[in-house]
Design an enzyme around this catalytic site. Sequence first.
Site, mmCIF file in Angstrom:
data_model
loop_
_atom_site.group_PDB
_atom_site.id
_atom_site.type_symbol
_atom_site.label_atom_id
_atom_site.label_comp_id
_atom_site.label_asym_id
_atom_site.label_seq_id
_atom_site.Cartn_x
_atom_site.Cartn_y
_atom_site.Cartn_z
ATOM 1 N N ASP A 1 -2.032 -13.989 -17.355
ATOM 2 C CA ASP A 1 -2.005 -13.092 -17.299
ATOM 3 C C ASP A 1 -2.791 -13.248 -18.868
ATOM 4 O OD1 ASP A 1 0.124 -13.663 -19.202
ATOM 5 O OD2 ASP A 1 1.172 -12.113 -17.912
ATOM 6 N N ASN B 1 11.675 -4.874 -21.175
ATOM 7 C CA ASN B 1 11.328 -3.123 -19.980
ATOM 8 C C ASN B 1 11.757 -4.244 -18.631
ATOM 9 O OD1 ASN B 1 8.852 -4.292 -20.089
ATOM 10 N ND2 ASN B 1 8.009 -3.134 -19.993
ATOM 11 N N HIS C 1 9.665 -6.001 -17.322
ATOM 12 C CA HIS C 1 8.363 -7.014 -16.712
ATOM 13 C C HIS C 1 8.458 -8.523 -16.498
ATOM 14 C CE1 HIS C 1 5.959 -7.904 -20.951
ATOM 15 N NE2 HIS C 1 6.975 -8.241 -20.180
#
Length: 249
Positions: A70, A138, A140
């Site tokens: 990413d 979280n 991800h």
Amino acid sequence: MSAPQVHILPAAADAVPLLLDEIRRTIAGTRLPLLGFATGGTYTAMLVALGAELAAGRLDPKAFVATHLDEYLGFAPDRRGGMVHELCEACPPLRDMLSRGTFLPVPHDGSDDGLRAHAARLQRAGGVQLQFLGIGRNGHLAFNEPGTPFESGFHVTRLAETTREDARRRFAPEEPPHEAATSGIDTILQARRLVLCAFGANKAAAVRAMLQGPETTTCPASVLRRHAEVLVLLDRAAAAGLEAGAAAP
Ligand code: PGA
């Protein structure tokens, strides 16, 4: 389908030789494999060690093609704070691979055409053989934040507030970005082998949700149980929330 293999290591540093062995085995088993690197503090030690191996000639930078997961929108490869910049700083031989065209960066403009072309390049390179992954607190995977459909391919996403908070130091005194281009969950699942590392107590709840909670988009990493070849490396703190002996449902 086999459950993820989970190894609990005495310390995060113990992962480095195991991760380098993963790379060596992949290179030995496939001609010019595409290796998918991950960014973040979890992988810095491995990337530095990989840089040393490549610089010393103990691993050949011409024996593999590199990519990553990413990129923050608007962060060209030479822009501090960006993922490609981080990878090249930690592992300088990747910079040469970028110039030679054997490090395939996620397009930082996030355009649909650019992301489609990037996915097609990964396919032409044979698809990712070995994908390294971290996990957000979280849950991800890459920047697939909670709620992202499991069917997603490369896309632009808005970063969760916990993700921006965790990136705050990286960008200070500037504000962390709000958007990134990311490989999707389906993209990640297409890699032949996945190796996820999580270290530290702040990952314990996400690790537990990934391995022992329900399979749900609320914890994107829980999707890894669908993949046949997953290795999870934890230190004791990250493993502290796991119920002993409990297998993933
Ligand atoms: P970290 O990030 O390695 O900096 O903890 C991992 C992630 O958010 O996926």
